[in-house]
Design an enzyme around this catalytic site. Structure first.
Site, PDB file in Angstrom:
ATOM      1  N   LYS A 114       0.823  -1.216   0.000  1.00 34.94           N
ATOM      2  CA  LYS A 114       0.000   0.000   0.000  1.00 34.94           C
ATOM      3  C   LYS A 114       0.852   1.260   0.000  1.00 34.94           C
ATOM      4  CE  LYS A 114      -4.401  -1.568   1.839  1.00 34.94           C
ATOM      5  NZ  LYS A 114      -5.507  -1.287   2.762  1.00 34.94           N
ATOM      6  N   LYS A 197      -8.329 -11.114  -8.549  1.00 33.32           N
ATOM      7  CA  LYS A 197      -9.514 -11.227  -7.687  1.00 33.32           C
ATOM      8  C   LYS A 197     -10.427 -10.020  -7.889  1.00 33.32           C
ATOM      9  CE  LYS A 197      -8.638  -8.837  -3.435  1.00 33.32           C
ATOM     10  NZ  LYS A 197      -9.089  -8.748  -2.077  1.00 33.32           N
ATOM     11  N   LYS A 200     -12.601  -3.911  -5.054  1.00 34.39           N
ATOM     12  CA  LYS A 200     -13.175  -2.577  -5.274  1.00 34.39           C
ATOM     13  C   LYS A 200     -12.137  -1.611  -5.830  1.00 34.39           C
ATOM     14  CE  LYS A 200     -12.867  -1.625  -0.340  1.00 34.39           C
ATOM     15  NZ  LYS A 200     -12.754  -3.012   0.113  1.00 34.39           N
TER      16      LYS A 200
END
Ligand code: ATP
Ligand code: LTN
Length: 336
Positions: A114, A197, A200
């Site tokens: 991240k 996968k 969002k």
């Protein structure tokens, strides 16, 4: 006999859950409520480790709660609550920060991923200590089981390490929790890019089915899902990821096994499979969407349910925190 405790959490980071969150996590959470004394927390403190718009965060917190209730989390069986409503989360996180090594925290791969996205220098310190706050979420409730996706395995290991360390330094305080890793078969892939996968944060919204999408949009997305050209309906993730994903979605909802589906669709076209998958998905999510809208139309009642959940959670969290404060040598507060 008293049931063992269970805790899991989800971020209020979008206006709608997607089909992967629903089939991969939520269905399981709903099923586990009968065998466990379950605590489900909407982790708003975690959400602010990356920038959030305040009004959107508030709205998404209610929307996330409403979708969990609509999809089968029973507020009488389980405590559903918002993390910032129970002060002990932030308080225990501080204590755990002080027994975590910098190196240990620096090895967490989610932080590395991240922070790379935002550039390491602009990543917040909160993002760095995210897994330690997660450990606090868990340890406050003395859970035996923590159902999470594969991506959370490392955070659960850190949680177990911190609990073991605290117990050996200060005396037995925390239950050592077990990760219940949801099976790979419950993983749902992106309709446009079936090797990734469903997520969002994925690029193309056409690959993502949201619980709150209207039925026409869901049908359209399924009908335009990427497949292949050999025309055979068979499950093989390697060579036929698109068809395998559609079969997986059907099976996860209908309960029909993959081999039964393969047999039933032998010789049929992809259009027939897509049509049936669309029907099955719409039938599953339409009632959830309607119920969510209903819950959202009465925010005062929703807030009341969340307040009840927080009161239940707070009781146990305060008990654990008081023991921790005692053990580490804080002078007992006489007013709290
Ligand atoms: P992001 O899109 O930012 O990666 P996410 O969509 O993966 O987020 P999370 O909030 O990280 O959602 O996950 C909530 C829960 O849903 C977790 O338990 C996670 O394992 C599960 N989950 C997320 N995506 C899928 C998926 N495609 N298939 C199955 N389970 C999933
Ligand atoms: N990091 C988790 C969300 C989360 C969580 C938790 C899960 C925060 N606290 C405690 C289980 C237990 C995620 O991103 N899915």
């Amino acid at each position: 006999m008293t049931k063992p405790n269970l805790l899991s959490g989800m971020q209020p980071s979008a206006g709608s859950l997607h089909l992967g969150n629903y089939l991969g996590a939520l269905v399981n959470w709903a099923n586990m409520q009968d065998d466990f004394n379950a605590y489900y927390v909407i982790v708003d403190l975690h959400a602010i480790t990356v920038p959030q718009d305040p009004d959107e965060l508030r709205a998404n917190t209610r929307r996330t709660a409403a979708q969990y209730l609509a999809a089968g989390i029973d507020h009488e069986k389980s405590a559903l609550f918002v993390q910032s409503h129970v002060p002990a989360h932030a308080e225990l996180a501080w204590v755990l920060n002080c027994i975590t090594g910098m190196g240990e925290a620096g090895r967490m791969t989610q932080f590395k991923d991240k922070s790379q996205k935002s550039g390491s220098d602009s990543a917040s310190v909160g993002l760095f200590t995210y897994p330690i706050l997660q450990a606090a979420d868990i340890l406050l409730y003395q859970p035996k089981a923590v159902p999470v996706g594969e991506d959370q395995r490392q955070h659960l290991e850190l949680t177990r390490d911190l609990a073991t360390r605290f117990n050996s330094r200060f005396g037995d305080t925390f239950t050592i929790p077990e990760a219940v890793i949801l099976k790979e078969t419950a993983k749902i892939y992106d309709l446009q890019n079936p090797e990734a996968k469903m997520s969002k944060s994925a690029g193309d919204p056409k690959g993502l089915i949201n619980i709150m999408d209207d039925s026409a949009a869901v049908v359209k997305k399924i009908k335009s899902a990427v497949t292949d050209t050999d025309g055979i309906i068979q499950f093989d993730r390697e060579t036929k990821p698109g068809i395998s994903n559609l079969l997986g979605i059907h099976s996860a909802i209908s309960g029909e096994s993959i081999s039964e589906l393969e047999q039933r669709f032998e010789g049929a076209g992809y259009g027939a499979l897509k049509g049936e998958v669309a029907d099955v998905v719409v039938a599953a999510i339409e009632p959830i969407r309607n119920r969510t809208e209903e819950l959202l139309s009465d925010p005062a009642e929703l807030d009341r349910l969340l307040a009840n959940g927080a009161a239940r959670a707070n009781e146990l969290a305060e008990q654990t925190l008081a023991t921790v404060y005692d053990r580490i040598g804080f002078l007992r507060s006489t007013w709290r």
